[in-house]
Each structure stands twice: as C-alpha cells, then as structure tokens.
Design a protein around this motif. Structure first.
Motif, PDB file in Angstrom:
ATOM      1  N   TYR A   1      55.172  47.525   5.700  1.00 23.97           N
ATOM      2  CA  TYR A   1      54.252  48.575   6.134  1.00 23.97           C
ATOM      3  C   TYR A   1      53.696  48.232   7.509  1.00 23.97           C
ATOM      4  O   TYR A   1      53.550  47.062   7.865  1.00 23.97           O
ATOM      5  CB  TYR A   1      53.111  48.744   5.124  1.00 23.97           C
ATOM      6  N   PRO A   2      53.362  49.254   8.300  1.00 24.31           N
ATOM      7  CA  PRO A   2      52.857  49.003   9.654  1.00 24.31           C
ATOM      8  C   PRO A   2      51.469  48.401   9.654  1.00 24.31           C
ATOM      9  O   PRO A   2      50.709  48.517   8.688  1.00 24.31           O
ATOM     10  CB  PRO A   2      52.835  50.410  10.277  1.00 24.31           C
ATOM     11  N   THR A   3      51.124  47.750  10.759  1.00 21.44           N
ATOM     12  CA  THR A   3      49.780  47.225  10.952  1.00 21.44           C
ATOM     13  C   THR A   3      48.784  48.372  10.940  1.00 21.44           C
ATOM     14  O   THR A   3      48.926  49.336  11.688  1.00 21.44           O
ATOM     15  CB  THR A   3      49.698  46.470  12.290  1.00 21.44           C
ATOM     16  N   LYS A   4      47.756  48.270  10.097  1.00 21.95           N
ATOM     17  CA  LYS A   4      46.759  49.332   9.996  1.00 21.95           C
ATOM     18  C   LYS A   4      45.793  49.272  11.178  1.00 21.95           C
ATOM     19  O   LYS A   4      45.319  48.219  11.556  1.00 21.95           O
ATOM     20  CB  LYS A   4      45.960  49.214   8.693  1.00 21.95           C
ATOM     21  N   PHE A   5      45.475  50.462  11.699  1.00 23.00           N
ATOM     22  CA  PHE A   5      44.564  50.567  12.836  1.00 23.00           C
ATOM     23  C   PHE A   5      43.164  50.074  12.508  1.00 23.00           C
ATOM     24  O   PHE A   5      42.443  49.581  13.371  1.00 23.00           O
ATOM     25  CB  PHE A   5      44.498  52.027  13.311  1.00 23.00           C
ATOM     26  N   ASN A   6      42.751  50.215  11.248  1.00 19.71           N
ATOM     27  CA  ASN A   6      41.367  49.963  10.853  1.00 19.71           C
ATOM     28  C   ASN A   6      41.189  48.573  10.235  1.00 19.71           C
ATOM     29  O   ASN A   6      40.735  48.429   9.125  1.00 19.71           O
ATOM     30  CB  ASN A   6      40.879  51.043   9.883  1.00 19.71           C
ATOM     31  N   GLY A   7      41.561  47.561  11.013  1.00 22.18           N
ATOM     32  CA  GLY A   7      41.355  46.187  10.553  1.00 22.18           C
ATOM     33  C   GLY A   7      42.598  45.357  10.440  1.00 22.18           C
ATOM     34  O   GLY A   7      42.512  44.126  10.332  1.00 22.18           O
ATOM     35  N   GLY A   8      43.773  45.998  10.414  1.00 22.65           N
ATOM     36  CA  GLY A   8      45.008  45.234  10.272  1.00 22.65           C
ATOM     37  C   GLY A   8      44.975  44.362   9.034  1.00 22.65           C
ATOM     38  O   GLY A   8      44.553  44.794   7.953  1.00 22.65           O
ATOM     39  N   LEU A   9      45.390  43.128   9.179  1.00 24.03           N
ATOM     40  CA  LEU A   9      45.395  42.159   8.082  1.00 24.03           C
ATOM     41  C   LEU A   9      44.167  41.254   8.108  1.00 24.03           C
ATOM     42  O   LEU A   9      44.113  40.277   7.370  1.00 24.03           O
ATOM     43  CB  LEU A   9      46.660  41.293   8.163  1.00 24.03           C
ATOM     44  N   PHE A  10      43.150  41.592   8.926  1.00 23.26           N
ATOM     45  CA  PHE A  10      42.098  40.624   9.215  1.00 23.26           C
ATOM     46  C   PHE A  10      40.682  41.139   8.975  1.00 23.26           C
ATOM     47  O   PHE A  10      39.742  40.723   9.648  1.00 23.26           O
ATOM     48  CB  PHE A  10      42.258  40.132  10.663  1.00 23.26           C
ATOM     49  N   THR A  11      40.502  42.018   8.010  1.00 16.72           N
ATOM     50  CA  THR A  11      39.150  42.443   7.648  1.00 16.72           C
ATOM     51  C   THR A  11      38.423  41.318   6.911  1.00 16.72           C
ATOM     52  O   THR A  11      39.047  40.391   6.385  1.00 16.72           O
ATOM     53  CB  THR A  11      39.193  43.684   6.760  1.00 16.72           C
ATOM     54  N   TYR A  12      37.108  41.424   6.860  1.00 16.93           N
ATOM     55  CA  TYR A  12      36.292  40.423   6.164  1.00 16.93           C
ATOM     56  C   TYR A  12      35.118  41.136   5.502  1.00 16.93           C
ATOM     57  O   TYR A  12      35.048  42.376   5.511  1.00 16.93           O
ATOM     58  CB  TYR A  12      35.828  39.335   7.133  1.00 16.93           C
ATOM     59  N   ASP A  13      34.204  40.397   4.902  1.00 18.25           N
ATOM     60  CA  ASP A  13      33.122  40.992   4.119  1.00 18.25           C
ATOM     61  C   ASP A  13      32.405  42.085   4.909  1.00 18.25           C
ATOM     62  O   ASP A  13      31.895  41.844   6.015  1.00 18.25           O
ATOM     63  CB  ASP A  13      32.123  39.903   3.721  1.00 18.25           C
ATOM     64  N   PRO A  14      32.323  43.293   4.337  1.00 13.31           N
ATOM     65  CA  PRO A  14      31.837  44.444   5.111  1.00 13.31           C
ATOM     66  C   PRO A  14      30.386  44.366   5.532  1.00 13.31           C
ATOM     67  O   PRO A  14      29.997  45.020   6.501  1.00 13.31           O
ATOM     68  CB  PRO A  14      32.094  45.628   4.165  1.00 13.31           C
ATOM     69  N   ARG A  15      29.562  43.586   4.859  1.00  9.99           N
ATOM     70  CA  ARG A  15      28.157  43.489   5.259  1.00  9.99           C
ATOM     71  C   ARG A  15      28.003  42.931   6.666  1.00  9.99           C
ATOM     72  O   ARG A  15      26.989  43.173   7.342  1.00  9.99           O
ATOM     73  CB  ARG A  15      27.361  42.630   4.280  1.00  9.99           C
ATOM     74  N   TYR A  16      29.025  42.190   7.143  1.00  8.74           N
ATOM     75  CA  TYR A  16      28.956  41.628   8.484  1.00  8.74           C
ATOM     76  C   TYR A  16      29.471  42.603   9.544  1.00  8.74           C
ATOM     77  O   TYR A  16      29.436  42.297  10.738  1.00  8.74           O
ATOM     78  CB  TYR A  16      29.719  40.304   8.537  1.00  8.74           C
TER      79      TYR A  16
ATOM     80  N   GLN B   1      47.717  38.835  16.910  1.00  8.09           N
ATOM     81  CA  GLN B   1      47.353  39.545  15.685  1.00  8.09           C
ATOM     82  C   GLN B   1      48.458  40.517  15.278  1.00  8.09           C
ATOM     83  O   GLN B   1      48.785  40.633  14.087  1.00  8.09           O
ATOM     84  CB  GLN B   1      46.025  40.297  15.878  1.00  8.09           C
ATOM     85  N   LEU B   2      49.033  41.216  16.244  1.00 10.68           N
ATOM     86  CA  LEU B   2      50.127  42.132  15.931  1.00 10.68           C
ATOM     87  C   LEU B   2      51.364  41.361  15.456  1.00 10.68           C
ATOM     88  O   LEU B   2      52.073  41.807  14.553  1.00 10.68           O
ATOM     89  CB  LEU B   2      50.484  42.976  17.151  1.00 10.68           C
ATOM     90  N   GLY B   3      51.598  40.195  16.054  1.00  8.67           N
ATOM     91  CA  GLY B   3      52.763  39.394  15.677  1.00  8.67           C
ATOM     92  C   GLY B   3      52.712  38.887  14.254  1.00  8.67           C
ATOM     93  O   GLY B   3      53.749  38.566  13.668  1.00  8.67           O
ATOM     94  N   CYS B   4      51.526  38.839  13.668  1.00 14.01           N
ATOM     95  CA  CYS B   4      51.401  38.374  12.283  1.00 14.01           C
ATOM     96  C   CYS B   4      51.991  39.368  11.281  1.00 14.01           C
ATOM     97  O   CYS B   4      52.151  39.033  10.111  1.00 14.01           O
ATOM     98  CB  CYS B   4      49.939  38.098  11.953  1.00 14.01           C
ATOM     99  N   ASN B   5      52.296  40.591  11.732  1.00 12.68           N
ATOM    100  CA  ASN B   5      52.941  41.573  10.846  1.00 12.68           C
ATOM    101  C   ASN B   5      54.310  41.970  11.390  1.00 12.68           C
ATOM    102  O   ASN B   5      54.741  43.117  11.234  1.00 12.68           O
ATOM    103  CB  ASN B   5      52.059  42.815  10.678  1.00 12.68           C
ATOM    104  N   ALA B   6      55.004  41.027  11.999  1.00 11.76           N
ATOM    105  CA  ALA B   6      56.281  41.331  12.642  1.00 11.76           C
ATOM    106  C   ALA B   6      57.315  41.867  11.664  1.00 11.76           C
ATOM    107  O   ALA B   6      58.127  42.731  12.007  1.00 11.76           O
ATOM    108  CB  ALA B   6      56.820  40.083  13.336  1.00 11.76           C
ATOM    109  N   PHE B   7      57.310  41.366  10.433  1.00 12.22           N
ATOM    110  CA  PHE B   7      58.352  41.727   9.472  1.00 12.22           C
ATOM    111  C   PHE B   7      57.785  42.468   8.272  1.00 12.22           C
ATOM    112  O   PHE B   7      58.336  42.410   7.172  1.00 12.22           O
ATOM    113  CB  PHE B   7      59.098  40.471   9.017  1.00 12.22           C
ATOM    114  N   GLY B   8      56.692  43.176   8.459  1.00 18.31           N
ATOM    115  CA  GLY B   8      56.062  43.880   7.350  1.00 18.31           C
ATOM    116  C   GLY B   8      56.878  45.058   6.863  1.00 18.31           C
ATOM    117  O   GLY B   8      57.599  45.708   7.620  1.00 18.31           O
TER     118      GLY B   8
END
Length: 771
Positions: free
Chosen positions: A349-364, A340-347
């Motif tokens: 902006y840094p990987t966000k602590f609160n979900g990174g790039l992998f958040t989904y519908d908040p009701r779940y 998961q961290l490697g998916c933002n190797a060349f960003g």
C-alpha cells in the motif's frame, strides 16, 4: 594530466563528497526523550518504527502498511520496550542517532560501570525488525511487547476520525481486541478481522447500492490478519504486567535473557495477509521466519547496500559547509523526508499522507485527542487523492521509480470496482474514482453521506466539498505515463486503467448532457464539463480549468506513446477525444489576463488554487512554455490565489512559484516549507490540515525544491530555473529518458555539470537567476 583523465577523478570526488555530506545530515540527540512525540523514524521495506529513549528505557512503535481493521483504521502492530540491567543510560553519557547512509538507529550509553550500544534496523527485503545490543560487561536484556488492544474499546466522538466512519458512526463502533500469547519462548500477536460482524467493506457496499455486484468486487478487508512474533536468542518468556502510557492502558508480555551476556539479539517478524484460516496465516509467518534464517548472514549487508544505492541515485545538498543555516536545513530536511518515504519502498500500500508509518500518541499532536496510539485524522484505509499525489510526484525527479509502484498499483487494484460504479449507477463504461477513496474503490461512506434525498444520484457523494470531483485520478494516470517517459518502464499493465479513466469522462459528460437536452457537445463540438469541480474549491463548475488541463495533458501523453504500448488505431481514438476537450478559460485582474478556475461556478468552498493547476501538475504553463506571463499574472494578481497562499500542509504555492521561475518567491516559501518542524525530529511537520508527521507537507516541499533546481519541457532540461545564485548547492536529479543531471553551484557559478548520458548535454539550458 589530460582533461579526460581528470573528469573521472572529479566525479569520484563528487560521490565521496556526497556521502560525507549525507553523514552530516544524521540526526543525533545527546539527551533522552520526554515522550513518543520526540521519537525518530527508522524502517525499511514497508515497516516503520518510531524509536525513542525515555526514563532509561528504549521504546519503539511498530507500523506496517496494509494493517487495516474491520473499520478500516490503519492499526499499529504494537510497542516494544527494552530494559538493560545494569543500565548504561543511568548517570552517564547518552546518544541516539539516525544513520542515514546505513538506514538504522544507534543508541549508546556509558557510565562508570559499563558502556553499551543498541542498534535497531529493519530488513529491506523481509518483514523483520532487528534489535542488537552489545556492552562492555555482561548485562540482562528484558524486552516487553506492549498492546493496548488487550480488550475491545468503544470508539466515540473524534476517535472515529481514525477509521472510515469518521463523524457518522452507524451504531457502536469498536476497536476489537488482538490475540497475544506466549508461544514457547516467543510472543505471538495478531489481529484478525472478525467474520461475525459486518466490516467496513460490507457496510459501504450496502450503503451505496452495490450489493448486486459485490461478488465481483475487490475486498481487501475480509479475512485480513496482521501481526507477528517477537523472539530472541538466549531469551525466554518471563511474565506479563499492566501499565499506562500517555492516555492508554496496556498489557505487556516480557521476554528476558536467560543469562547475562555482552551481546543480545532480538527479532520481530511481521506478516500481513488475507487467509481463509488463522492457521494458514501462521504458516505464512513460519515461512517468513524460515526464509529469514536462511539469509541471516547476508541480510544486514544487503540492507545497507540498498540504502547506499538509494542515496547515490539522487540527492540535494544546500550550503553543505554552513551547517544549521536556514538554507542548510532545507537540504537536510529534504534528505530526511526522503528517508521516511524510503521506509515504504516495497509496500503493498502507498505511503499515507496523514502520518505515513510514523504516527505516535495523538495527545502530543492535540491534547484534546486522548485516544490510542492507532489514531490519526482522516482515516487509515481512506486515501485522499489530492493529498496522496503530493507524496508520490517527487519520486520522478528523485529517481525513486520503484517506490511509485504501491501508489500506482493501488488504483490498478481498484479499477474493476470503479468501473462497476459506472455500470451500476449510470449504465456506461469507464472507471469512476472519487476524491475520498476507500482502499476498495468506493467513496468514503461518511463523505458519501448517510442522510441523502431519495432522488439524489446514487453514484454521487452527497457532500458540498466532494461532489463532482473526479479528476484527481488523472494525476495518477499521468504519473504512470511519466514513469515510462522518465525510466522507460513497461507500463503496459497500466494502459487499460488509463484508458478506463479517460473513457469515464467522455461517456459520463455525454450522459449528463443527454439528461439535460438533445445535444451532448456544445456549438464548438466540445464536451460540456458540467457539473464539475475545480478541486474542492470552485463548486458546480462549468469547464473547470483543472479538469481541462488534466484531460488535455493525459490525452496528449497517451497519443505520444510508442506503438509498442498502444496501437495507432487506439491513439487516433484518443486524439479524437482530445479534439472535444474545451479550452481553458481566462479572466482579468488589474487589466492583466489570468487563468480562470473555470468558465463559471456557483460558490467557493475551500482554499486550493486550481487556476494554477495548469502550471502544476499539468505543465501547460511555466518556464520555457508559451504564455508564461499569463500564468505569472495569475500567481501575482488573482485575488483568490493571493488570499489562499500559504506554505502549510498540502499548499502548493512554492511549486507554482518555482515552475514560473519566480526565484525569490520560491526561495521564501521553500525556507518555510522545508524548515525545521516544531517537533524534535526536524521533518515531523504538522498537523497542518491533516496529521503529524504531515507527509503531503514534506512531499510538496520536495517537489518545489526539485523544480527550483531542474525543470523539463519536452527534451529540453532547464538547470537552476528558480534557484538563488547566492545559495551554494550540489544536486543530482533525474530527467526524462533515463537522464541524470548533477550540478555544483558555488559562489554564483556552476562549477560542475555532469549529464548522463552525455548525449543529453545538448538539451541542457542553464538558466541561473532570471530575476
């Protein structure tokens, strides 16, 4: 055969074994998902996808770093839905698998009529998403780009937790609509931050009295556009339709294959940029497409090569021959989270602590939060330093030095804005960074406070948790210095930032002392670090131990820099400042000496344990260091530390235990920290204190496991300082001075110890289980 000939064969076998073990960590599902919470991550470069199959359709969310809207929410770039006809997923076998070694997701289905395979991967070096479908018989592919930002949406209540207004919106806050249209046989979609209304940068600068220097400030929000284009070979614009997913209505734009075929290809190119005009942004997108066209034959090969090297440079495999045990899960989940961290190797902006790039519908995550898929708690452009550091510290031991750049550059880009704060508010030098930090370097406006007394210091956050918490910036300064110590990287461009952060503490606490009286040092010629804060927990602190440990460690590291990075004259000046830093304070529990959180404090406000920060991150106490017993006493007897202890979220007790050589405690906490999440994907932990997937949960888990296996004190490398003898392990981790250590422990014995360069073997001490 001679020994020197056997060793290369042994090490070749180790590499082959590591690759085979990694493959056993692939996540594979034999049934479809119920909703987006049962998605799996896929990505590369700075793009993240949540991929799942639901009701015989393949869906994925698209995220990319830097997609900040007018309110500083980090927006997704849309959702894609794939439909195949005839459908191979109906009434047959199904499999969805994340292939770690190659970094992509493969979905297969077969029934009595046909079989098909869909591969979804992201180009590491260009912002392009690839979807490739192939089947045993010709089939139609219909692909829809779905947007829920087809109209403006008024944000109320907790919906604003996703942006920088949080609980204190000023007037009506809207999530503004995107532009989505067919262009020939493609779908063009983008969000351009509006220029006709004040954006979050404008509002925050004015709120905090910085208008006079606004023209000098870094502004990442104005004129920002993000989006992309979806297109495919043999595909044409078909139709639009409306629908609803989870709690959110959407509008869909569909491309369909012109003729049935056994092979289909779809690509989605993304672009994030600040441009004066939208045409300039579109030209940038066209350039991305042209470059991708040139490299299309080698793109997948180069991407897979990158992932292969990524996995070769570092790994931890625990109980590799005993799958699905609790210990095996720890090793597998360490590797999954590193993906998961490697998916933002060349960003950017840094990987966000609160979900990174992998958040989904908040009701779940929380059924009460029926908001759009863009939602996450604790904001998008807001970076909470205590949390962010835990995402990036493990990259030192894993050797992922290139992945640290987005986080370190984040502070570098904000340096001038932080210095302007000091100049405007207090008339002195130095970069003033706060804990809840916007992506333009000012405090979050809601945390800063809208209802403030007129007499209150304009440079301060009017906030019981965050007041006087400045020292977290020093952890990122330390990362910069450690990056050089580990890899030999040229950190010359970071040196002025490090010096500016140190200057702030020297000048600001002299400034505050002068406001109170004639002298600015105490009777021992030490700075008086008051008012201060030991994390968010011990407030109005006098000489907080976390701050003292930070200043001592960073200053010692600066003074130790080679002359190529800092002159002797400058190092002497910082050595003089080091002499003014007060000592750490102590207290007693049950007659035992422990580290105190501060010399004095007024109240306890949170549940961190800053009395153990001299252990981690600052490394003043620990295995192989003086007064280890004092730190162990703090861990075992300090009633606050005991009350606050947990494995959840950003809690660091697993790291403290490992650093102190407490094997049993470290192992027990690590089993909880890196055990399977409650979600379908094993490392989608959370929400903890933040959001799902909780990346500071995973980061703190990685650090703790690394420290169980390898610790360094100066040039000395301690192997297995807090790792159970009863756990079999094969690991490769990094140590300072471009050193890697590879170890195999089996049945309580170290069978392999490989050190590169070999000259560093003399610095190795194998500790084993010291309990």
């Amino acid at each position: 055969m001679k020994k020197h000939l056997l060793l290369p064969l042994l090490f070749f076998a180790l590499g082959a074994k590591a690759e085979t073990t990694l493959q056993s960590y692939n996540v594979a599902w034999a049934s479809q998902s119920q909703n987006s919470s049962e998605s799996m991550p896929c990505g590369g470069g700075d793009i993240g996808l949540n991929v799942w199959t639901e009701n015989n359709e393949v869906l994925f969310y698209i995220s990319r770093g830097g997609a900040f809207d007018e309110n500083n929410a980090l927006l997704k770039l849309g959702r894609v839905r794939l439909q195949l006809s005839p459908n191979p997923f109906e009434d047959g076998t199904f499999k969805q698998e994340l292939l770690l070694q190659e970094g992509y997701v493969k979905i297969t289905g077969a029934n009595k009529n046909l079989s098909a395979e869909i591969n979804i991967w992201v180009d590491i070096f260009r912002p392009i998403i690839h979807v490739e479908a192939k089947s045993s018989k010709p089939m139609q592919l219909s692909t829809s780009y779905e947007t829920w930002r087809h109209t403006d949406r008024l944000l109320t209540g907790k919906a604003n937790n996703a942006n920088s207004y949080k609980w204190a919106p000023q007037g009506d806050i809207k999530l503004h609509k995107d532009s989505v249209n067919f262009e020939k046989n493609s779908v063009l979609f983008f969000h351009r931050n509006r220029a006709d209304i004040p954006n979050i940068f404008d509002v925050t600068v004015h709120q905090q009295g910085m208008d006079s220097v606004k023209h000098l400030m870094f502004d990442p929000v104005t004129n920002l556009t993000f989006g992309g284009v979806m297109q495919g070979k043999n595909m044409a614009a078909q139709n639009t339709y409306s629908g609803k997913y989870a709690d959110t209505d959407f509008r869909a734009y569909t491309l369909q294959s012109l003729t049935p075929s056994r092979a289909h290809k779809l690509e989605i190119a993304l672009h994030v940029a600040q441009t004066a005009t939208i045409n300039e942004w579109k030209n940038g997108l066209e350039n991305i497409l042209r470059e991708a066209k040139k490299e299309e034959k080698s793109a997948q090969k180069n991407t897979r090569t990158w992932w292969k090297k990524f996995w070769e440079r570092s790994y931890i495999f625990i109980e590799p021959d005993s799958s699905n045990t609790a210990q095996w899960q720890v090793g597998r989940n360490y590797q999954l989270f590193r993906y998961q961290l490697g998916c933002n190797a060349f960003g950017k902006y840094p990987t966000k602590f609160n979900g990174g790039l992998f958040t989904y519908d908040p009701r779940y995550v929380d059924t009460a939060q029926n908001f759009t898929p863009d939602h996450r708690n604790w904001g998008g452009g807001t970076h909470t330093a205590q949390n962010q550091r835990l995402v990036h510290f493990p990259m030192l031991r894993s050797g992922d030095f290139d992945m640290m750049k987005p986080q370190l550059d984040f502070y570098l880009n904000l340096q001038r804005n932080a210095e302007l704060r000091s100049e405007v508010y207090w008339g002195h030098k130095g970069a003033s960074f706060t804990e809840q930090l916007e992506n333009f370097g000012l405090p979050n406006p809601s945390e800063y406070g809208w209802k403030r007394p007129d007499f209150y210091d304009k440079g301060m956050e009017y906030n019981a948790w965050l007041e006087y918490q400045w020292d977290t910036a020093l952890e990122f300064c330390f990362m910069m210095l450690e990056l050089h110590r580990y890899s030999g990287a040229d950190i010359s461009r970071y040196i002025p930032l490090i010096e500016s952060c140190l200057t702030f503490f020297d000048e600001h606490y002299r400034y505050l002392a002068k406001l109170r009286g004639r002298k600015f040092l105490d009777e021992n010629n030490h700075l008086v670090l008051y008012p201060g804060s030991a994390c968010e927990t011990y407030k109005m602190a006098y000489n907080a131990s976390s701050t003292i440990a930070a200043l001592q460690t960073v200053l010692r590291s600066v003074v130790a820099l080679p002359d190529t990075l800092m002159s002797q004259q400058k190092k002497q000046a910082w050595s003089d400042m080091l002499a003014t830093i007060p000592p750490i304070s102590f207290r007693e529990f049950e007659g035992k000496k422990t580290i105190a959180p501060a010399k004095l404090w007024e109240r306890i406000n949170n549940t961190e344990a800053p009395q153990l920060y001299p252990v981690f991150p600052w490394g003043i106490y620990g295995v192989g260091r003086p007064d280890l017993e004092v730190a162990i006493n703090t861990y075992k007897y300090d009633t606050d530390a005991l009350k606050f202890r947990s494995h959840v979220g950003w809690k660091q007790d697993n790291i403290f235990a490992a650093r102190l050589g407490l094997t049993d405690e470290a192992a027990a906490l690590t089993l909880k920290k890196l055990g399977n999440s409650e979600r379908r994907f094993p490392t989608f932990w959370g929400p903890g204190f933040d959001w799902t997937p909780d990346h500071n949960w995973g980061g703190s888990g990685m650090i703790g496991l690394q420290e169980m296996l390898l610790q360094t004190v100066g040039d000395t490398i301690y192997v297995l300082p807090a790792f159970p003898k009863t756990w079999n392990v094969h690991f490769k981790l990094h140590a300072p001075h471009n050193t890697t250590v590879e170890v195999v422990q089996k049945n309580g014995k170290v069978e392999v110890l490989k050190v590169v360069p070999e000259a560093r073997r003399k610095d190795i001490i194998v500790v084993g289980n010291n309990q």
